[in-house]
Write a protein that holds these residues in place. Sequence first.
Motif, PDB file in Angstrom:
ATOM      1  N   VAL A  70      25.047  -7.367  19.757  1.00 61.39           N
ATOM      2  CA  VAL A  70      24.999  -7.563  21.208  1.00 61.39           C
ATOM      3  C   VAL A  70      24.963  -9.059  21.489  1.00 61.39           C
ATOM      4  N   GLU A  75      27.391  -6.351  27.313  1.00 63.33           N
ATOM      5  CA  GLU A  75      26.700  -5.623  26.249  1.00 63.33           C
ATOM      6  C   GLU A  75      25.196  -5.717  26.436  1.00 63.33           C
ATOM      7  N   MET A  76      24.726  -6.900  26.826  1.00 61.39           N
ATOM      8  CA  MET A  76      23.293  -7.112  27.016  1.00 61.39           C
ATOM      9  C   MET A  76      22.760  -6.270  28.177  1.00 61.39           C
ATOM     10  N   TYR A  79      22.134  -2.934  26.935  1.00 59.91           N
ATOM     11  CA  TYR A  79      21.010  -3.062  26.017  1.00 59.91           C
ATOM     12  C   TYR A  79      19.700  -3.172  26.802  1.00 59.91           C
ATOM     13  N   ARG A 107      20.766  -9.275  17.903  1.00 57.54           N
ATOM     14  CA  ARG A 107      20.476  -8.071  18.673  1.00 57.54           C
ATOM     15  C   ARG A 107      21.499  -7.012  18.290  1.00 57.54           C
ATOM     16  N   ALA A 109      22.767  -2.795  18.681  1.00 56.39           N
ATOM     17  CA  ALA A 109      22.693  -1.578  19.472  1.00 56.39           C
ATOM     18  C   ALA A 109      23.517  -0.494  18.792  1.00 56.39           C
ATOM     19  N   THR A 116      25.839   2.873  24.784  1.00 57.93           N
ATOM     20  CA  THR A 116      24.685   2.391  24.027  1.00 57.93           C
ATOM     21  C   THR A 116      23.651   3.502  24.018  1.00 57.93           C
ATOM     22  N   THR A 119      18.503   1.176  20.859  1.00 58.40           N
ATOM     23  CA  THR A 119      18.098  -0.170  20.486  1.00 58.40           C
ATOM     24  C   THR A 119      16.699  -0.015  19.921  1.00 58.40           C
TER      25      THR A 119
END
Length: 147
Positions: A70, A75-76, A79, A107, A109, A116, A119
């Motif tokens: 990530v 993407e974050m 997450y 990071r 995932a 996703t 995590t």
Amino acid sequence: MALDAAIEEAKRQLAGTRWAWRVGADSDEGTAQGLFARGAQQIGEMPVMAIDVTTVADLDTPADLKISTVAEPAEMREYAEPLGFEDGSVDSVVDRELGLAYPDVVRLAGIVDGRTVATLQASSDGEPVHRRMGFEVVSRCLFALAQ
């Protein structure tokens, strides 16, 4: 950066979001004591857990599970959204997190069907589960909310 300046910067950067100050083994010495001296309160503790991935036994996982690094804002967001941030605050949290220079942080995932799905962030309740999977506590982070 001196603690008072860091507190002011955090307040400025995170204005309008619900936030806490994480203090762990990687924090500057005296950070927790300095926050407490400035009126912060301990609001929780979370174990930081790690595993040597070269020693993990094969696990029965979904055939289409993909583990992804990530690094990009989109993407974050995926997450970060399950972590309980209020609507509208995820973007500023993501921008701040990605703006910090942590060269050793990776990071990851779990992605299934393009979504996703996992995590790893251990809580005190989840710690025994992660221990059974082979994770070990490497630090305990103290969260203190600057007042």
